[in-house]
Design an enzyme around this catalytic site. Structure first.
Site, PDB file in Angstrom:
ATOM      1  N   ARG A  47       0.862  -1.183   0.000  1.00  0.00           N
ATOM      2  CA  ARG A  47       0.000   0.000   0.000  1.00  0.00           C
ATOM      3  C   ARG A  47       0.898   1.234   0.000  1.00  0.00           C
ATOM      4  O   ARG A  47       2.107   1.135   0.113  1.00  0.00           O
ATOM      5  CB  ARG A  47      -0.995   0.009   1.169  1.00  0.00           C
ATOM      6  N   GLY A  48       0.241   2.416  -0.144  1.00  0.00           N
ATOM      7  CA  GLY A  48       1.015   3.641  -0.306  1.00  0.00           C
ATOM      8  C   GLY A  48       1.156   3.891  -1.800  1.00  0.00           C
ATOM      9  O   GLY A  48       1.478   2.952  -2.568  1.00  0.00           O
ATOM     10  N   ALA A  49       0.902   5.135  -2.220  1.00  0.00           N
ATOM     11  CA  ALA A  49       0.772   5.419  -3.656  1.00  0.00           C
ATOM     12  C   ALA A  49       1.965   4.947  -4.510  1.00  0.00           C
ATOM     13  O   ALA A  49       1.768   4.187  -5.482  1.00  0.00           O
ATOM     14  CB  ALA A  49       0.485   6.907  -3.846  1.00  0.00           C
ATOM     15  N   ARG A  88      -7.569  -0.226  -6.792  1.00  0.00           N
ATOM     16  CA  ARG A  88      -7.766   0.924  -5.897  1.00  0.00           C
ATOM     17  C   ARG A  88      -7.829   2.181  -6.774  1.00  0.00           C
ATOM     18  O   ARG A  88      -6.935   2.412  -7.597  1.00  0.00           O
ATOM     19  CB  ARG A  88      -6.622   1.032  -4.867  1.00  0.00           C
ATOM     20  N   GLN A 193      -2.316   2.535   9.924  1.00  0.00           N
ATOM     21  CA  GLN A 193      -1.021   2.590   9.226  1.00  0.00           C
ATOM     22  C   GLN A 193       0.012   3.388  10.025  1.00  0.00           C
ATOM     23  O   GLN A 193       1.213   3.128   9.947  1.00  0.00           O
ATOM     24  CB  GLN A 193      -1.168   3.220   7.836  1.00  0.00           C
ATOM     25  N   ASP A 234      -1.655  10.859  -2.330  1.00  0.00           N
ATOM     26  CA  ASP A 234      -2.023   9.818  -3.301  1.00  0.00           C
ATOM     27  C   ASP A 234      -2.301  10.382  -4.683  1.00  0.00           C
ATOM     28  O   ASP A 234      -2.238   9.667  -5.683  1.00  0.00           O
ATOM     29  CB  ASP A 234      -3.243   9.040  -2.806  1.00  0.00           C
ATOM     30  N   ASN A 244      -5.067  12.529   0.299  1.00  0.00           N
ATOM     31  CA  ASN A 244      -4.221  11.671   1.146  1.00  0.00           C
ATOM     32  C   ASN A 244      -5.133  10.931   2.118  1.00  0.00           C
ATOM     33  O   ASN A 244      -6.358  11.119   2.109  1.00  0.00           O
ATOM     34  CB  ASN A 244      -3.167  12.505   1.882  1.00  0.00           C
ATOM     35  N   LYS A 245      -4.535  10.102   2.946  1.00  0.00           N
ATOM     36  CA  LYS A 245      -5.291   9.281   3.905  1.00  0.00           C
ATOM     37  C   LYS A 245      -6.328  10.093   4.671  1.00  0.00           C
ATOM     38  O   LYS A 245      -6.058  11.217   5.084  1.00  0.00           O
ATOM     39  CB  LYS A 245      -4.288   8.635   4.866  1.00  0.00           C
TER      40      LYS A 245
HETATM   41  O1  MRU Z   1      -4.585   3.290   2.141  1.00  0.00           O
HETATM   42  P1  MRU Z   1      -3.100   3.467   2.063  1.00  0.00           P
HETATM   43  O2  MRU Z   1      -2.383   2.902   3.241  1.00  0.00           O
HETATM   44  O3  MRU Z   1      -2.547   2.975   0.749  1.00  0.00           O
HETATM   45  O4  MRU Z   1      -2.895   5.042   2.098  1.00  0.00           O
HETATM   46  C1  MRU Z   1      -1.589   5.554   1.973  1.00  0.00           C
HETATM   47  C2  MRU Z   1      -1.519   7.018   2.131  1.00  0.00           C
HETATM   48  O5  MRU Z   1      -2.505   7.709   2.260  1.00  0.00           O
HETATM   49  C3  MRU Z   1      -0.147   7.647   2.031  1.00  0.00           C
HETATM   50  O6  MRU Z   1      -0.057   8.769   2.841  1.00  0.00           O
HETATM   51  C4  MRU Z   1       0.101   8.057   0.569  1.00  0.00           C
HETATM   52  O7  MRU Z   1      -0.076   6.961  -0.277  1.00  0.00           O
HETATM   53  C5  MRU Z   1       1.431   8.638   0.363  1.00  0.00           C
HETATM   54  S1  MRU Z   1       2.661   7.395   0.514  1.00  0.00           S
HETATM   55  C6  MRU Z   1       4.183   7.933   0.106  1.00  0.00           C
END
Ligand code: MRU
Length: 348
Positions: A47-49, A88, A193, A234, A244-245
């Site tokens: 996970r994470g962009a 996603r 997270q 993201d 973002n999250k």
């Molecule tokens: O749902 P996730 O855990 O994939 O969400 C991740 C985030 O929101 C991060 O902050 C974002 O992807 C930036 S990661 C470098």
């Protein structure tokens, strides 16, 4: 800082550090077909962009390896890519990396050629993500004073990228420069997270970290102890609005109210100029179970509904600066974003 082994291409398959099991277990899962990789992305094993984008780029190699041979090769490859695109919707890096891989596939006919070229391209994406992280880390740390205390949200670290991070790359660099005192990490409801992953990453690097409930962040900012809020993103729209999250927007509002700088750290692969403003970004809705159950125990009465968006959008007006691998965009807007993207395509 040594990059984390977020993902590794083995001989013919992709090995992922299973982020669902952290911090209790460091286990790996091996993805040999598209369905297992798509499931790993959907369920946040990876996970994470940026990490999702790079994993999908290796997924394109798996798609080529597991399609055909014969006339149906092209069709089967593209149907597997569509499966990955459907995992996603919010992080643009997924679509960005797959678009590049589709073009590589088009230019390299035949399975052997395609596999070789797609693999090379995925490795290049991984390398360029690591380089971008190092550069963002340096640009971001230049903005911090000695003795800084920073607050971050979710996990924008090595686990969310090819191994170093975006927001956490700044934190690692500041720590190496000896200008960072400690980090506060929002726990990041509902999938934790911040608590499970950011606290794990920072502790592993020997960086002091205190975890707080998301709902305590505004009070913490009012106390005046935090010098900067640093988060990832993201997808950044053409006008600088940043998804973002979930919980990031309220953090930005609280930072603004208490005069604390709010920085978004993201590589250029997270910018999406085809989306003009944040309200056009598709926000992923997650399942009821993520809120209704915890470790197999029911938390909600059957009759209660849930609203469980995975992300929110912070308007550009609340962002002090966006830090990318090309530099720092103070008070980001359509013009500065267009100019930094133009600069980067000219330098390639
Ligand atoms: O749902 P996730 O855990 O994939 O969400 C991740 C985030 O929101 C991060 O902050 C974002 O992807 C930036 S990661 C470098």
């Amino acid at each position: 800082m040594v990059p984390l082994p977020t993902m590794q291409w083995m001989d013919g398959f992709l090995r992922l550090l299973d982020q669902r099991q952290l911090p209790s277990e460091e286990t790996y899962i091996d993805c040999r077909d598209i369905d297992s990789l798509a499931e790993a992305i959907r369920t946040l094993a990876v996970r994470g962009a940026p990490a999702i984008g790079i994993a999908a780029a290796f997924g394109a190699v798996i798609a080529a390896l597991t399609s055909g041979p014969g006339e149906e090769f092209n069709e089967a490859f593209h149907s597997k890519i569509e499966t990955l695109e459907g995992t996603r919707p919010t992080a643009v890096n997924l679509f960005h990396c797959l678009l590049i891989q589709k073009e590589i596939f088009r230019r390299n006919p035949g399975r052997e050629n395609a596999v070789r070229a797609l693999l090379k391209s995925a490795h290049e994406m991984m390398q360029s993500d690591l380089q971008a992280s190092r550069r963002m880390g340096r640009f971001g740390a230049d903005l911090l004073q000695s003795g800084s205390i920073v607050l971050t949200h979710c996990n924008a670290g090595g686990l969310a990228t090819a191994g170093l991070g975006t927001a956490l790359a700044v934190i690692y660099e500041a720590w190496d420069r000896n200008i960072l005192t400690k980090v506060y990490a929002d726990e990041t409801r509902p999938l934790l997270q911040g608590a499970r992953l950011t606290a794990w990453e920072l502790s592993r690097a020997g960086i002091p970290v205190d975890v707080l409930p998301d709902s305590a962040a505004a009070s913490l900012l009012r106390n005046g102890e935090v010098n900067a809020v640093i988060v990832g993103s993201d997808r950044i729209a053409a006008n600088g609005d940043a998804a973002n999250k979930i919980g990031t927007y309220q953090l930005a509002l609280a930072a603004k109210a208490h005069g604390v700088p709010f920085y978004v750290v993201a590589p250029l692969s997270t910018f999406d100029v085809s989306t003009s403003r944040g309200s056009e970004i598709e926000i992923e809705q997650r399942s009821r179970d993520e809120l209704a159950c915890f470790e197999g125990r029911k938390l909600l009465p059957e009759a209660a509904g849930v609203w469980n968006p995975a992300f929110d959008v912070t308007p550009a007006l609340l962002i002090t600066a966006i830090i990318c691998e090309e530099g720092v965009l103070f008070s980001p807007d359509a013009e500065s974003i267009k100019s930094v993207l133009g600069k980067s395509s000219n330098s390639r």
